[in-house]
Design an enzyme around this catalytic site. Structure first.
Site, PDB file in Angstrom:
ATOM      1  N   TYR A  99      16.594  30.307   3.172  1.00 19.07           N
ATOM      2  CA  TYR A  99      15.495  31.082   3.740  1.00 19.07           C
ATOM      3  C   TYR A  99      15.769  31.417   5.206  1.00 19.07           C
ATOM      4  O   TYR A  99      16.131  30.544   6.003  1.00 19.07           O
ATOM      5  CB  TYR A  99      14.187  30.303   3.636  1.00 19.07           C
ATOM      6  CG  TYR A  99      13.582  30.331   2.250  1.00 19.07           C
ATOM      7  CD1 TYR A  99      13.144  31.534   1.681  1.00 19.07           C
ATOM      8  CD2 TYR A  99      13.443  29.166   1.513  1.00 19.07           C
ATOM      9  CE1 TYR A  99      12.596  31.563   0.409  1.00 19.07           C
ATOM     10  CE2 TYR A  99      12.888  29.183   0.239  1.00 19.07           C
ATOM     11  CZ  TYR A  99      12.463  30.388  -0.307  1.00 19.07           C
ATOM     12  OH  TYR A  99      11.914  30.418  -1.562  1.00 19.07           O
TER      13      TYR A  99
ATOM     14  N   ARG B 174     -10.004   0.608  15.786  1.00 22.94           N
ATOM     15  CA  ARG B 174      -9.898   1.403  14.580  1.00 22.94           C
ATOM     16  C   ARG B 174     -10.848   0.802  13.550  1.00 22.94           C
ATOM     17  O   ARG B 174     -12.009   1.165  13.511  1.00 22.94           O
ATOM     18  CB  ARG B 174      -8.435   1.427  14.093  1.00 22.94           C
ATOM     19  CG  ARG B 174      -8.138   2.490  13.070  1.00 22.94           C
ATOM     20  CD  ARG B 174      -6.673   2.488  12.673  1.00 22.94           C
ATOM     21  NE  ARG B 174      -6.248   1.218  12.089  1.00 22.94           N
ATOM     22  CZ  ARG B 174      -5.071   1.016  11.511  1.00 22.94           C
ATOM     23  NH1 ARG B 174      -4.177   1.979  11.485  1.00 22.94           N
ATOM     24  NH2 ARG B 174      -4.768  -0.153  10.992  1.00 22.94           N
TER      25      ARG B 174
ATOM     26  N   MET C  64      11.554  23.898  -0.724  1.00 22.82           N
ATOM     27  CA  MET C  64      10.553  23.079  -1.400  1.00 22.82           C
ATOM     28  C   MET C  64      11.177  22.144  -2.432  1.00 22.82           C
ATOM     29  O   MET C  64      10.844  20.954  -2.486  1.00 22.82           O
ATOM     30  CB  MET C  64       9.501  23.951  -2.081  1.00 22.82           C
ATOM     31  CG  MET C  64       8.349  23.158  -2.693  1.00 22.82           C
ATOM     32  SD  MET C  64       7.135  24.205  -3.512  1.00 22.82           S
ATOM     33  CE  MET C  64       6.495  25.166  -2.122  1.00 22.82           C
TER      34      MET C  64
ATOM     35  N   LYS D  14       0.832  -1.207   0.000  1.00 23.43           N
ATOM     36  CA  LYS D  14       0.000   0.000   0.000  1.00 23.43           C
ATOM     37  C   LYS D  14       0.868   1.258   0.000  1.00 23.43           C
ATOM     38  O   LYS D  14       2.049   1.218   0.347  1.00 23.43           O
ATOM     39  CB  LYS D  14      -0.934   0.001   1.216  1.00 23.43           C
ATOM     40  CG  LYS D  14      -0.240   0.082   2.561  1.00 23.43           C
ATOM     41  CD  LYS D  14      -1.261   0.116   3.681  1.00 23.43           C
ATOM     42  CE  LYS D  14      -0.540   0.291   5.017  1.00 23.43           C
ATOM     43  NZ  LYS D  14      -1.482   0.557   6.128  1.00 23.43           N
TER      44      LYS D  14
END
Length: 330
Positions: free
Chosen positions: A240, A117, A285, A33
């Site tokens: 930054y 759950r 980023m 998954k």
């Protein structure tokens, strides 16, 4: 562009250990998954098929369809089929959803033994079995999931005992499975029909020292390529917020791997590569700066180390890696 390598040797090494614990490959269901825990769904499916794994566990129909050709058995954890399949099984997570499954669907019933759950409640078991028959579904297995098999809090033993007692209350032709990676490595003698193994296959299982039985090998490594370089004088700053300040004259280069690619920003200022190259300033980023002039840089080859730096778990580090990053089997 930054890229990921997958070590087939390490993957097969881990599967050798797992198969030995399960007394054969046929009981190993590889959890694929979320893009195979960030490793690449198709790449890992291909390697697993080559090794001889015939079972897989996924999250959705879309994942199941992509890997259908590689496996004889696929279990979908969190989706409902549009049509019945002879190869794909679907999880019943809630008694109220049984009505949503088409007739003749192959299903496996998940039972809540304490994680609270997903899974039907124990007192709903008889009603669920009746509804499954009435709906015309084909029930093949019953399973549960451990909340803290990787912890020494006593919960694992309670859940295991409860699930064992439930087996006598359902048809004896069903298959049973409860072990995840951590549970498998706790068992003195594995005796279930299947194990759902994820993080151990990828070499990043973490357990208390008292429970750890062997050393697994991480499969995934991340590399980044240099965008630019410059010489800094003592006192010059980078990135930054200009949060990195050179303590002496040095070289700094910018590499094409940032938090937009899955490089967790919490590693800013503290991450050091496996080759002891230090990061310089904040992770951006699309790029990150390091005290290096190398054209290509190994960012990490063990997600557990990055997870420790970022105060998280290896699962998050791995699944944060974006699908668009090229993945190469080596």
């Amino acid at each position: 562009m930054a890229y990921i390598t997958l070590s087939k040797n390490n993957f097969f090494y881990n599967l050798d250990i797992i198969s030995k614990l399960t007394y054969g490959k046929d009981k190993v269901a590889l959890v694929l998954k979320d893009n195979a825990y960030g490793h690449g769904l198709l790449e890992v499916a291909q390697m697993a098929h080559e090794y001889g794994i015939t079972k897989a566990v996924v999250r959705s129909n879309a994942e199941a369809k992509l890997i259908e050709e590689y496996f004889e058995y696929i279990l979908v954890l969190a989706d409902v089929p549009k049509n019945a399949s002879t190869k794909i099984r679907y999880t019943i997570n809630d008694i109220k959803t049984i009505k949503n499954f088409p007739k003749d669907t192959l299903v496996e019933l998940k039972v809540n033994t304490g994680m609270n759950r997903n899974g039907i409640e124990i007192n709903e078991l008889n009603e669920a079995l009746t509804l499954i028959r009435t709906r015309g579904l084909h029930l093949e297995a019953m399973f549960t999931h451990h909340a803290s098999a990787d912890e020494l809090d006593g919960v694992y033993e309670v859940q295991k005992e409860l699930f064992s007692k439930l087996k006598s209350k359902v048809p004896n032709h069903l298959r049973f499975h409860s072990c995840n990676s951590a549970a498998l490595f706790r068992e003195k003698r594995f005796d279930e029909d299947m194990v759902r193994v994820g993080i151990a296959a990828y070499g990043c299982l973490e357990m208390p020292e008292e429970l750890s039985k062997t050393k697994l090998k991480p499969v995934l490594s991340v590399y980044a390529k240099k965008i630019s370089s410059r010489k800094l004088k003592r006192g010059q700053k980078v990135g930054y917020g200009l949060t990195f300040e050179a303590e002496e004259a040095c070289s700094v280069s910018n590499y094409d791997f940032g938090y937009g690619d899955g490089f967790i920003r919490m590693c800013s200022h503290i991450h050091t590569t496996p080759n002891n190259t230090k990061i310089a300033g904040r992770i951006s980023m699309d790029n990150s700066s390091f005290l290096s002039e190398e054209d290509e840089l190994l960012i990490f080859n063990d997600a557990r180390i990055v997870a420790d730096e970022a105060s998280t778990i290896s699962y998050e580090v791995l699944t944060s890696l974006k699908a668009q990053l090229p993945r190469k089997i080596v």
